[in-house]
Design an enzyme around this catalytic site. Structure first.
Site, PDB file in Angstrom:
ATOM      1  N   TYR A 100       0.808  -1.260  -0.028  1.00 53.02           N
ATOM      2  CA  TYR A 100      -0.051   0.074  -0.084  1.00 53.02           C
ATOM      3  C   TYR A 100       0.719   1.261   0.118  1.00 53.02           C
ATOM      4  O   TYR A 100       1.574   1.599   0.818  1.00 53.02           O
ATOM      5  CB  TYR A 100      -0.856  -0.095   1.120  1.00 53.02           C
ATOM      6  CG  TYR A 100      -1.695   1.169   1.463  1.00 53.02           C
ATOM      7  CD1 TYR A 100      -2.566   1.793   0.660  1.00 53.02           C
ATOM      8  CD2 TYR A 100      -1.842   1.732   2.796  1.00 53.02           C
ATOM      9  CE1 TYR A 100      -3.378   2.745   0.639  1.00 53.02           C
ATOM     10  CE2 TYR A 100      -2.644   2.715   3.116  1.00 53.02           C
ATOM     11  CZ  TYR A 100      -3.334   3.424   1.934  1.00 53.02           C
ATOM     12  OH  TYR A 100      -4.298   4.488   2.354  1.00 53.02           O
ATOM     13  N   ASP A 118      -0.880  -6.247   9.599  1.00 52.00           N
ATOM     14  CA  ASP A 118      -2.135  -5.558   9.238  1.00 52.00           C
ATOM     15  C   ASP A 118      -3.138  -6.282   8.966  1.00 52.00           C
ATOM     16  O   ASP A 118      -3.134  -6.580   7.766  1.00 52.00           O
ATOM     17  CB  ASP A 118      -1.377  -4.496   8.331  1.00 52.00           C
ATOM     18  CG  ASP A 118      -2.597  -3.431   7.603  1.00 52.00           C
ATOM     19  OD1 ASP A 118      -3.842  -3.599   8.087  1.00 52.00           O
ATOM     20  OD2 ASP A 118      -2.387  -2.457   7.193  1.00 52.00           O
ATOM     21  N   ILE A 169      -6.696  -5.425   8.395  1.00 52.60           N
ATOM     22  CA  ILE A 169      -7.776  -4.485   8.270  1.00 52.60           C
ATOM     23  C   ILE A 169      -8.858  -4.906   7.153  1.00 52.60           C
ATOM     24  O   ILE A 169      -9.850  -4.406   7.087  1.00 52.60           O
ATOM     25  CB  ILE A 169      -7.450  -3.006   7.827  1.00 52.60           C
ATOM     26  CG1 ILE A 169      -6.911  -2.817   6.546  1.00 52.60           C
ATOM     27  CG2 ILE A 169      -6.411  -2.431   8.863  1.00 52.60           C
ATOM     28  CD1 ILE A 169      -6.608  -1.339   6.126  1.00 52.60           C
ATOM     29  N   LYS A 218     -12.645  -1.034   6.435  1.00 52.82           N
ATOM     30  CA  LYS A 218     -12.634  -1.784   5.265  1.00 52.82           C
ATOM     31  C   LYS A 218     -13.764  -2.822   5.655  1.00 52.82           C
ATOM     32  O   LYS A 218     -14.710  -3.167   4.658  1.00 52.82           O
ATOM     33  CB  LYS A 218     -11.456  -2.347   4.750  1.00 52.82           C
ATOM     34  CG  LYS A 218     -10.394  -1.348   4.673  1.00 52.82           C
ATOM     35  CD  LYS A 218     -10.494  -0.341   3.665  1.00 52.82           C
ATOM     36  CE  LYS A 218      -9.347   0.606   3.550  1.00 52.82           C
ATOM     37  NZ  LYS A 218      -9.525   1.693   2.677  1.00 52.82           N
TER      38      LYS A 218
END
Length: 487
Positions: A153, A238, A240, A278
């Site tokens: 990202y 991570d 999410i 998300k």
């Protein structure tokens, strides 16, 4: 201008005068192109369609229904007014107990109730952005580094490095094995850092992956845990996008791997980042979570959270919503189904014109392969193609270079932030563009001669194959940001 810049550098901080925020990349340039010329189905039909925004809007009708049926959950309604004073004046940076408990239980449900999370380890942050930075401050000093598998990202470069002064070092992954993380790649990146006298403090994993839309399997996660244990460095996972998995294989959390390896790993090295941006589609609520197995990190992160708290009004509403087991179960099942259906629409649409994408089963996007459209296999050619797609095809897709991809020609395409009709417009634009691009040898020549009506009809047939109505689906977001932008 140079003189002004020089003066600014003298009177302002290095952070204020640096470009560490990272807005000088194609990832953000595409957003600027959309902002200047946003698509609208009636008022600006030739505008740019936003396919660079990873936002989950496909199940907002379920959220709206719950809010309508539970007015007491909000302190800003007549039904919830009696709670207003208590919620408005109370701001303990530990977070409301009911909020931390509800978030912990939600995280467990998303992971199939195979693991348990301690509500006392739930630390608030201002979205995943705040959670990432908080962990970076806790784990590393300026100049230290985190290893990050590519592609990753783009905003990680901002979130983790801009104010902390740490570095991100790429772990190079390749399409030849679907960009999977290997022990060799991890060792190579770590060795390169050592040779450059850079102290590696941790490994950052994104699971499910943004931008790949794939989940890390149990073997990869176990190998990563073994790697950080041997190197005595931290592991940040991570997670999410954990509830956006829409097809097998299912999501495996690092919490499960830790649970299976109690006594074999150092729990003080394991940390999870989570948010509701998300999975629930609540980026505006800025609900981020740091969950660390390290007591010192938990305590420090909680003190730091006072700089980025979630409002108690939001905590109260979310605690009420996530405590409704019937709603949560229905939402998770339906959201997964709708994401899977939308992914099928775009992947089959691309395949119809000979455009491939990485096989994926999670996320709000697909990883589109346009390598055969490049004039040369270079990132310069990728940039040239991207400019055509943004400025002429009028689609804001994100080029792989902005994700630090090791190979040119890959693009992230977001599909969950728009209604069905906008998606069909976007697919038709892609079809027209590919049909006119004679460099794709796999596309039959007769397709180049089709007129726009025939091309549009081909997508109507695609609708029938996928059993997805061309008209607005009752489950589509009725007012996407694409529509709201001009109304």
């Amino acid at each position: 201008m140079e003189h002004i810049s020089s003066i600014q550098q003298q009177i302002l901080s290095k952070i204020a005068t640096s470009d560490g925020h990272g807005e000088n990349s194609a990832f953000f340039d595409g957003w600027k192109a959309y902002d200047l010329d946003p698509y609208h189905p009636m008022e600006n039909k030739n505008g740019v369609i936003q396919m660079g925004l990873a936002e989950n809007q496909l199940s907002f009708d379920l959220i709206n229904e719950w809010i309508k049926n539970n007015p007491k959950a909000s302190i800003c309604t007549a039904e919830g007014l009696e709670k207003f004073k208590d919620i408005a004046i109370f701001q303990d940076y530990h977070g409301l107990p009911e909020f931390r408990h509800a978030v912990a239980r939600f995280m467990e449900k998303v992971r199939g109730n195979r693991v348990r999370f301690d509500p006392d380890r739930i630390v608030m942050a201002g979205g995943a952005t705040g959670a990432q930075e908080t962990l970076a401050f806790c784990l590393a000093d300026p100049g230290d580094a985190l290893l990050v598998p590519t592609p990753y990202y783009p905003a990680n470069d901002r979130d983790l490095t801009w104010r902390t002064g740490i570095q991100l070092l790429p772990v190079i992954c390749y399409s030849s094995n679907d960009f999977k993380i290997t022990r060799h790649a991890l060792e190579s990146a770590h060795k390169k850092a050592e040779e450059s006298n850079i102290r590696v403090k941790g490994l950052l994993l994104n699971n499910p992956s943004n931008p790949l839309g794939t989940v890390l399997d149990r073997e990869t996660l176990t190998e990563a845990l073994n790697f950080i244990t041997e190197k005595n460095i931290h592991l940040i996972c991570d997670e999410i996008y954990s509830a956006t998995v829409f097809r097998q294989p299912g999501f495996v959390s690092i919490a499960e791997i830790v649970q299976e390896n109690i006594g074999k790993c150092n729990l003080d090295l394991i940390h999870i980042v989570y948010s509701l941006s998300k999975d629930l589609g609540f980026p505006g609520f800025r609900v981020g979570v740091v969950y660390s197995y390290n007591d010192a990190v938990t305590n420090c992160a909680r003190k730091m959270s006072s700089f980025g708290l979630v409002s108690t009004q939001s905590q109260h509403l979310i605690a009420s919503m996530l405590s409704d087991d019937v709603f949560v179960d229905r939402y998770l099942a339906e959201s997964s189904k709708r994401l899977g259906n939308r992914h099928s629409v775009i992947s089959k649409g691309l395949a119809q014109v000979g455009i491939g994408s990485l096989k994926s089963n999670a996320g709000l996007y697909c990883w589109m392969d346009l390598r055969k459209l490049l004039k040369d296999q270079t990132f310069e050619a990728e940039t040239e193609l991207w400019k055509v797609i943004v400025n002429e095809v009028k689609l804001n897709v994100s080029p792989g270079a902005s994700f630090h991809c090791s190979e040119p020609g890959w693009f992230r395409v977001c599909f969950a932030n728009m209604d069905d009709e906008t998606m069909m417009v976007a697919l038709n634009r892609i079809l027209n563009f590919v049909a006119q691009n004679k460099e794709i040898e796999a596309t039959p020549r007769r397709q180049y001669r089709r007129n726009k009506l025939e091309i549009s009809l081909s997508f109507r047939r695609l609708d029938e194959i996928m059993m997805t109505p061309h008209k607005m689906s009752p489950h589509s977001p009725m007012s996407s940001p694409l529509v709201r932008a001009k109304t």
